[in-house]
Design an enzyme around this catalytic site. Structure first.
Site, PDB file in Angstrom:
ATOM      1  N   ARG A   1       0.804  -1.117  -0.187  1.00 30.82           N
ATOM      2  CA  ARG A   1       0.093  -0.110   0.039  1.00 30.82           C
ATOM      3  C   ARG A   1       0.899   1.117  -0.082  1.00 30.82           C
ATOM      4  O   ARG A   1       1.704   1.386   0.907  1.00 30.82           O
ATOM      5  CB  ARG A   1      -0.906   0.006   1.308  1.00 30.82           C
TER       6      ARG A   1
ATOM      7  N   THR B   1      -6.200  -1.379  10.090  1.00 31.52           N
ATOM      8  CA  THR B   1      -6.113  -0.349  11.118  1.00 31.52           C
ATOM      9  C   THR B   1      -5.808  -1.182  12.411  1.00 31.52           C
ATOM     10  O   THR B   1      -6.620  -2.096  13.126  1.00 31.52           O
ATOM     11  CB  THR B   1      -7.192   0.716  11.361  1.00 31.52           C
TER      12      THR B   1
ATOM     13  N   ARG C   1      -6.438  17.091   8.150  1.00 30.90           N
ATOM     14  CA  ARG C   1      -5.067  16.894   9.065  1.00 30.90           C
ATOM     15  C   ARG C   1      -4.668  18.233   9.609  1.00 30.90           C
ATOM     16  O   ARG C   1      -4.797  19.215   9.024  1.00 30.90           O
ATOM     17  CB  ARG C   1      -4.181  16.222   8.193  1.00 30.90           C
TER      18      ARG C   1
ATOM     19  N   LYS D   1     -12.871   2.117   0.933  1.00 29.56           N
ATOM     20  CA  LYS D   1     -12.536   2.072   2.238  1.00 29.56           C
ATOM     21  C   LYS D   1     -13.786   2.550   3.043  1.00 29.56           C
ATOM     22  O   LYS D   1     -14.512   3.629   2.850  1.00 29.56           O
ATOM     23  CB  LYS D   1     -11.428   3.284   2.454  1.00 29.56           C
TER      24      LYS D   1
END
Length: 480
Positions: free
Chosen positions: A43, A286, A84, A228
């Site tokens: 990834r 995760t 972010r 996702k």
């Protein structure tokens, strides 16, 4: 007493391992080492690093595959509408409970009590009284005021934050674009790259998948799309999202921030099952072995978590910070592989099969089911399939047989895609047009692969003619 992490090293692993590339493993020697440790798919996280760095990694993987005649999938992960925080002086800081923090719009590094954010959309989304989270929900803040691009907030749950950590706003408005300006720039830059998959972040509905598919349709090589699942809106139409996608990633970090944490295991099971029903590879991601970012061994809870995802029937487990920025990336892959081998040896997926096949009454599904059942009843060593588009191999893979699925294809990009499917081992073959020629070639290649030996019986499935994608119409038991 048998050490369960060392006693199963020689068992073939069926669960695939996805590794995220980052500073800890970005050089060619470490990438090759990851491959040798058993990574199936890589990834590239476009939220971090430069495109030049990611392209260099891609070239290293492709060069290795070319030289070794192997196949590894590569996922390009788009940032999506992820907000972010900016850089932090000293790289990290601790937010204490009850502290008052200022968030300002700036490209400069922040220093407490000031945190900077580059994307000015944050200031349009929040109002006094709202809460939001930093660093996968570890830090919770409440807005006191939002004026003139200065947000005043109180820390309700403190913790460590570091540069570029993500911000979560529960129920991000549907008006927020699924493809940001940054995503569009990345797509333009990578349109000629030899990637296999694009992961679309923060999918909220089928329309997000269709938007990306339309955008990449003119590309010389359209990428397969992995949705996702990390927003609560996606759960409202999860079956349609699975149908519209080419694969699914259950991103539990962000998802667990925005839905009740106790509901995450239920949704993990449901999404895995819906993906299997529709022959779509599914990744659980995760914090799989999160403590191994700083420790050489995982916690017992993490071992159970990885095993639980495999018992649920996932195709793949993904390592994120463990390989990207951890101190023990190789050890993380080794541990994940050992847990997978042991768990697979004790998993029973037979009860799932009837539920999966009950809604699939077409010929291709019936033949794939027949191959699984014959292999199980006759205790055959392998299932062998010739596949042009990968669909035959994926149809069998969803039953999670306890023996390898050897997938032969003349298409290299399909073989790389199949590295993401449970139990599938891809091999290259020449295009065969006659059924008899195809069967003899698969028998020869199975023997050469060493997964079968002379005298073994094997079950063979294929779509004839081989060039016809998505169609399985041949089922035969042969002796090598």
């Amino acid at each position: 007493m048998i050490d369960f992490l060392t006693s199963v090293n020689n068992l073939p692993r069926k669960t695939k391992i996805v590794a995220t590339i980052g500073p800890s493993v970005a050089n060619p020697e470490k990438i090759v080492k990851l491959i040798q440790e058993g990574v199936d798919v890589f990834r590239l996280n476009f939220s971090h690093g430069t495109l030049e760095e990611h392209f260099s990694v891609l070239q290293t993987i492709r060069k290795y595959d070319s030289q070794q005649k192997e196949f590894h999938g590569v996922i390009g992960d788009l940032p999506g509408p992820k907000l972010r925080i900016g850089e932090i002086q000293g790289e990290e800081a601790e937010l204490l409970n009850g502290a008052i923090i200022y968030i300002i719009h700036s490209t400069l590094p922040g220093s407490l009590p000031v945190i900077t954010v580059e994307n000015d959309m944050l200031f349009a989304l929040l109002k006094a009284g709202d809460i939001f989270f930093i660093n996968d929900g570890l830090v919770r803040l409440r807005i006191l005021s939002n004026q003139n691009r200065i947000i005043l907030c109180k820390v309700e749950k403190g913790g460590i934050i570091s540069s570029r950590k993500g911000i979560n706003i529960p129920y991000l408005p549907d008006s927020f674009p699924s493809l940001t300006a940054r995503d569009l720039l990345i797509l333009e830059a990578i349109k000629d790259w030899d990637l296999d998959f694009l992961a679309l972040s923060f999918v909220r509905g089928v329309k997000d998948i269709l938007t990306l598919r339309k955008k990449i349709s003119p590309f010389k090589k359209p990428f397969s799309i992995i949705a996702k699942i990390e927003k609560p809106q996606a759960l409202d139409e999860i079956e349609d999202i699975v149908e519209a996608s080419d694969g699914i990633m259950i991103a539990r970090g962000d998802l667990g921030v925005e839905i009740p944490v106790e509901s995450v295991p239920f949704w993990q099971k449901k999404i895995i099952f819906e993906s299997r029903r529709r022959c779509k590879p599914v990744i659980v991601a995760t914090q799989m072995l999160d403590s191994m970012i700083r420790n050489p061994i995982p916690t017992r809870a993490e071992v159970s978590d990885v095993a639980g995802a495999i018992f649920d029937g996932t195709d793949a487990i993904m390592l994120s910070g463990e390989t990207a920025m951890g101190d023990f990336p190789m050890e993380s892959v080794q541990i994940a592989s050992k847990i997978a081998r042991y768990t697979e040896n004790h998993a029973d997926f037979v009860p799932d099969v009837q539920k999966i096949i009950s809604d699939n009454t077409d010929l291709s599904s019936a033949i794939s089911f027949g191959a699984w059942e014959i292999a199980r009843n006759l205790k055959l060593p392998v299932i062998v399939t010739a596949t042009y588009s990968g669909s035959t191999a994926r149809r069998i893979s969803r039953f999670r047989p306890n023996i390898p699925i050897l997938a032969f294809s003349p298409q290299y990009h399909i073989l790389r895609h199949l590295k993401l499917s449970y139990g599938v081992i891809p091999f290259s073959m020449n295009l065969c047009t006659e059924p008899s020629e195809l069967i003899e070639e698969m028998k020869r290649l199975t023997l050469a692969s060493r997964f079968g030996k002379k005298g073994d019986k094997i079950v063979i499935t294929a779509g004839v003619p081989l060039q016809k994608s998505g169609f399985t119409n041949l089922l035969q038991v042969e002796e090598i």
